[in-house]
Design a protein around this motif. Structure first.
Motif, PDB file in Angstrom:
ATOM      1  N   PRO A 113       5.009   8.471  23.194  1.00 18.76           N
ATOM      2  CA  PRO A 113       4.185   7.282  23.442  1.00 18.76           C
ATOM      3  C   PRO A 113       3.674   7.295  24.880  1.00 18.76           C
ATOM      4  CG  PRO A 113       6.453   6.676  22.858  1.00 18.76           C
ATOM      5  CD  PRO A 113       6.353   8.154  22.837  1.00 18.76           C
ATOM      6  N   ARG A 114       2.457   6.855  25.066  1.00 14.01           N
ATOM      7  CA  ARG A 114       1.832   6.862  26.386  1.00 14.01           C
ATOM      8  C   ARG A 114       2.372   5.731  27.245  1.00 14.01           C
ATOM      9  NH1 ARG A 114      -3.490   8.958  27.430  1.00 14.01           N
ATOM     10  NH2 ARG A 114      -3.596   7.093  28.688  1.00 14.01           N
ATOM     11  N   THR A 115       2.496   6.003  28.528  1.00 12.70           N
ATOM     12  CA  THR A 115       2.892   4.987  29.496  1.00 12.70           C
ATOM     13  C   THR A 115       1.647   4.532  30.228  1.00 12.70           C
ATOM     14  OG1 THR A 115       5.027   6.056  29.771  1.00 12.70           O
ATOM     15  CG2 THR A 115       4.372   4.507  31.471  1.00 12.70           C
ATOM     16  N   ASN A 116       1.510   3.236  30.388  1.00 14.78           N
ATOM     17  CA  ASN A 116       0.348   2.672  31.060  1.00 14.78           C
ATOM     18  C   ASN A 116       0.326   3.134  32.511  1.00 14.78           C
ATOM     19  OD1 ASN A 116      -1.153   0.539  32.661  1.00 14.78           O
ATOM     20  ND2 ASN A 116      -1.643  -0.030  30.557  1.00 14.78           N
ATOM     21  N   VAL A 117      -0.788   3.705  32.924  1.00  6.42           N
ATOM     22  CA  VAL A 117      -0.912   4.273  34.260  1.00  6.42           C
ATOM     23  C   VAL A 117      -0.872   3.175  35.320  1.00  6.42           C
ATOM     24  CG1 VAL A 117      -2.409   5.612  35.780  1.00  6.42           C
ATOM     25  CG2 VAL A 117      -2.173   6.253  33.397  1.00  6.42           C
ATOM     26  N   LEU A 118      -1.483   2.034  35.037  1.00  9.03           N
ATOM     27  CA  LEU A 118      -1.480   0.952  36.029  1.00  9.03           C
ATOM     28  C   LEU A 118      -0.077   0.403  36.262  1.00  9.03           C
ATOM     29  CD1 LEU A 118      -4.727  -1.106  35.360  1.00  9.03           C
ATOM     30  CD2 LEU A 118      -4.167   0.326  37.309  1.00  9.03           C
ATOM     31  N   ALA A 119       0.804   0.493  35.259  1.00  5.34           N
ATOM     32  CA  ALA A 119       2.183   0.057  35.453  1.00  5.34           C
ATOM     33  C   ALA A 119       2.876   0.960  36.461  1.00  5.34           C
ATOM     34  CB  ALA A 119       2.927   0.061  34.121  1.00  5.34           C
ATOM     35  N   ILE A 120       2.615   2.257  36.367  1.00  5.59           N
ATOM     36  CA  ILE A 120       3.192   3.205  37.328  1.00  5.59           C
ATOM     37  C   ILE A 120       2.637   2.944  38.719  1.00  5.59           C
ATOM     38  CG2 ILE A 120       3.388   5.648  37.926  1.00  5.59           C
ATOM     39  CD1 ILE A 120       3.157   6.234  34.893  1.00  5.59           C
ATOM     40  N   ILE A 121       1.326   2.726  38.794  1.00  7.27           N
ATOM     41  CA  ILE A 121       0.685   2.458  40.087  1.00  7.27           C
ATOM     42  C   ILE A 121       1.230   1.171  40.690  1.00  7.27           C
ATOM     43  CG2 ILE A 121      -1.516   1.878  41.175  1.00  7.27           C
ATOM     44  CD1 ILE A 121      -2.838   3.847  39.213  1.00  7.27           C
ATOM     45  N   ALA A 122       1.457   0.139  39.873  1.00  8.90           N
ATOM     46  CA  ALA A 122       1.997  -1.129  40.372  1.00  8.90           C
ATOM     47  C   ALA A 122       3.362  -0.918  41.008  1.00  8.90           C
ATOM     48  CB  ALA A 122       2.093  -2.143  39.232  1.00  8.90           C
ATOM     49  N   LEU A 123       4.209  -0.152  40.360  1.00  7.95           N
ATOM     50  CA  LEU A 123       5.536   0.096  40.915  1.00  7.95           C
ATOM     51  C   LEU A 123       5.450   0.900  42.207  1.00  7.95           C
ATOM     52  CD1 LEU A 123       8.579  -0.194  40.617  1.00  7.95           C
ATOM     53  CD2 LEU A 123       8.563   1.893  39.262  1.00  7.95           C
ATOM     54  N   HIS A 147      -0.160  -7.216  37.103  1.00  8.77           N
ATOM     55  CA  HIS A 147      -0.705  -8.195  36.145  1.00  8.77           C
ATOM     56  C   HIS A 147      -1.728  -7.549  35.215  1.00  8.77           C
ATOM     57  CE1 HIS A 147       1.182 -11.963  37.204  1.00  8.77           C
ATOM     58  NE2 HIS A 147       1.043 -11.671  38.489  1.00  8.77           N
ATOM     59  N   ILE A 148      -2.574  -6.689  35.757  1.00  2.00           N
ATOM     60  CA  ILE A 148      -3.555  -6.000  34.911  1.00  2.00           C
ATOM     61  C   ILE A 148      -2.838  -5.099  33.905  1.00  2.00           C
ATOM     62  CG2 ILE A 148      -5.455  -4.336  34.899  1.00  2.00           C
ATOM     63  CD1 ILE A 148      -6.217  -5.398  37.695  1.00  2.00           C
ATOM     64  N   ALA A 149      -1.797  -4.408  34.349  1.00  4.69           N
ATOM     65  CA  ALA A 149      -1.050  -3.511  33.463  1.00  4.69           C
ATOM     66  C   ALA A 149      -0.389  -4.291  32.333  1.00  4.69           C
ATOM     67  CB  ALA A 149      -0.001  -2.741  34.257  1.00  4.69           C
ATOM     68  N   LEU A 150       0.207  -5.443  32.639  1.00  4.91           N
ATOM     69  CA  LEU A 150       0.830  -6.253  31.573  1.00  4.91           C
ATOM     70  C   LEU A 150      -0.202  -6.693  30.539  1.00  4.91           C
ATOM     71  CD1 LEU A 150       3.450  -8.495  33.405  1.00  4.91           C
ATOM     72  CD2 LEU A 150       3.861  -6.655  31.787  1.00  4.91           C
ATOM     73  N   SER A 151      -1.378  -7.042  31.004  1.00  2.72           N
ATOM     74  CA  SER A 151      -2.439  -7.442  30.078  1.00  2.72           C
ATOM     75  C   SER A 151      -2.853  -6.274  29.176  1.00  2.72           C
ATOM     76  CB  SER A 151      -3.644  -7.949  30.873  1.00  2.72           C
ATOM     77  OG  SER A 151      -4.730  -8.202  30.023  1.00  2.72           O
ATOM     78  N   GLN A 152      -3.015  -5.093  29.772  1.00  2.00           N
ATOM     79  CA  GLN A 152      -3.395  -3.917  28.980  1.00  2.00           C
ATOM     80  C   GLN A 152      -2.302  -3.529  27.997  1.00  2.00           C
ATOM     81  OE1 GLN A 152      -4.414  -0.788  31.707  1.00  2.00           O
ATOM     82  NE2 GLN A 152      -6.439  -1.646  32.168  1.00  2.00           N
ATOM     83  N   ILE A 153      -1.052  -3.610  28.432  1.00  2.00           N
ATOM     84  CA  ILE A 153       0.069  -3.240  27.558  1.00  2.00           C
ATOM     85  C   ILE A 153       0.131  -4.168  26.358  1.00  2.00           C
ATOM     86  CG2 ILE A 153       2.601  -3.210  27.440  1.00  2.00           C
ATOM     87  CD1 ILE A 153       2.532  -2.117  30.340  1.00  2.00           C
ATOM     88  N   THR A 203      -2.913  -2.957  24.066  1.00  2.16           N
ATOM     89  CA  THR A 203      -2.900  -1.604  23.502  1.00  2.16           C
ATOM     90  C   THR A 203      -1.560  -1.180  22.919  1.00  2.16           C
ATOM     91  OG1 THR A 203      -2.314  -0.599  25.627  1.00  2.16           O
ATOM     92  CG2 THR A 203      -4.670  -0.850  25.136  1.00  2.16           C
ATOM     93  N   GLY A 204      -0.477  -1.858  23.305  1.00  4.53           N
ATOM     94  CA  GLY A 204       0.840  -1.480  22.797  1.00  4.53           C
ATOM     95  C   GLY A 204       1.423  -0.268  23.494  1.00  4.53           C
ATOM     96  N   GLU A 205       0.905   0.084  24.660  1.00  2.29           N
ATOM     97  CA  GLU A 205       1.429   1.227  25.402  1.00  2.29           C
ATOM     98  C   GLU A 205       2.823   0.916  25.937  1.00  2.29           C
ATOM     99  OE1 GLU A 205      -2.241   3.520  27.466  1.00  2.29           O
ATOM    100  OE2 GLU A 205      -1.846   1.514  28.217  1.00  2.29           O
ATOM    101  N   GLN A 206       3.485   1.967  26.417  1.00  4.91           N
ATOM    102  CA  GLN A 206       4.781   1.816  27.071  1.00  4.91           C
ATOM    103  C   GLN A 206       4.550   1.451  28.534  1.00  4.91           C
ATOM    104  OE1 GLN A 206       7.783   2.338  25.376  1.00  4.91           O
ATOM    105  NE2 GLN A 206       6.416   2.390  23.629  1.00  4.91           N
ATOM    106  N   GLY A 207       5.611   1.002  29.212  1.00  2.09           N
ATOM    107  CA  GLY A 207       5.514   0.755  30.646  1.00  2.09           C
ATOM    108  C   GLY A 207       5.634  -0.701  31.031  1.00  2.09           C
ATOM    109  N   ARG A 208       6.051  -1.553  30.095  1.00  5.71           N
ATOM    110  CA  ARG A 208       6.180  -2.978  30.429  1.00  5.71           C
ATOM    111  C   ARG A 208       7.217  -3.175  31.518  1.00  5.71           C
ATOM    112  NH1 ARG A 208       8.765  -7.801  28.982  1.00  5.71           N
ATOM    113  NH2 ARG A 208       7.330  -9.557  28.936  1.00  5.71           N
ATOM    114  N   GLY A 209       8.330  -2.452  31.444  1.00  7.81           N
ATOM    115  CA  GLY A 209       9.374  -2.569  32.458  1.00  7.81           C
ATOM    116  C   GLY A 209       8.900  -2.119  33.828  1.00  7.81           C
ATOM    117  N   LEU A 210       8.085  -1.063  33.857  1.00 10.31           N
ATOM    118  CA  LEU A 210       7.535  -0.601  35.133  1.00 10.31           C
ATOM    119  C   LEU A 210       6.612  -1.655  35.738  1.00 10.31           C
ATOM    120  CD1 LEU A 210       6.629   3.092  34.210  1.00 10.31           C
ATOM    121  CD2 LEU A 210       8.528   2.312  35.607  1.00 10.31           C
ATOM    122  N   ALA A 211       5.778  -2.267  34.893  1.00 10.34           N
ATOM    123  CA  ALA A 211       4.856  -3.296  35.390  1.00 10.34           C
ATOM    124  C   ALA A 211       5.631  -4.504  35.906  1.00 10.34           C
ATOM    125  CB  ALA A 211       3.888  -3.708  34.280  1.00 10.34           C
TER     126      ALA A 211
END
Length: 163
Positions: free
Chosen positions: A76-86, A102-108, A111-119
């Protein structure tokens, strides 16, 4: 001469054959058995001859793993903005971490991508870092003003007249 009765055959009788013993059957195969691998040599394009004094390897080592067929399941893909936020939050660019978090949480959510914890981690660290910067600047600017005002009132109340 002897005469043969008509109900008996003219050929000599053979003794009755004993029944054949049962043939051994193959033992039943286990339901789950180890896979049987066939060692194959890899097919390479024609190789240039080795230079004089060098020789080809004497033996090929067997493959450690059997050849794999098909493709592996995509992770599963991880949201890139979540990584950038961290990352932004960790390198003290707190406001950037908060915004991209905040943008990453909205995208997640869309789209259902992974990375909510990172955001979320980026948001929390970003907000704590922002609060730290606010306190720093308040202390840096307001504390000297308070100190100067306190000194001015204290110095003004002192009487240097000597009388």
């Amino acid at each position: 001469m002897t005469s043969v009765p008509p109900d008996q055959p003219t050929e000599p009788q053979q003794p009755p054959q004993p029944p054949e013993p049962p043939q051994p059957q193959d033992p039943p195969q286990p339901q789950y058995s180890a896979p049987q691998y066939v060692e194959t040599q890899p097919q390479y394009a024609a190789q240039a001859p080795a230079p004089v004094g060098y020789s080809q390897p004497a033996a090929q080592y067997p493959q450690a793993y059997p050849p794999q067929y098909g493709y592996a399941a995509a992770a599963p893909r991880t949201n890139v903005l979540a990584i950038i936020a961290l990352v932004l939050s960790l390198i003290s660019v707190s406001i950037g971490g908060v915004i991209t978090g905040h943008i990453a949480l909205s995208q997640i959510k869309k789209t259902g991508e992974q990375g909510r914890g990172l955001a979320l981690a980026g948001l929390i660290i970003g907000y704590i870092g922002s609060a730290g910067w606010v306190l720093f600047w308040v202390f840096l600017i307001v504390a000297p003003l308070i100190f100067a005002a306190t000194m001015a009132t204290t110095m003004g109340s002192l009487d240097y007249s000597g009388t």
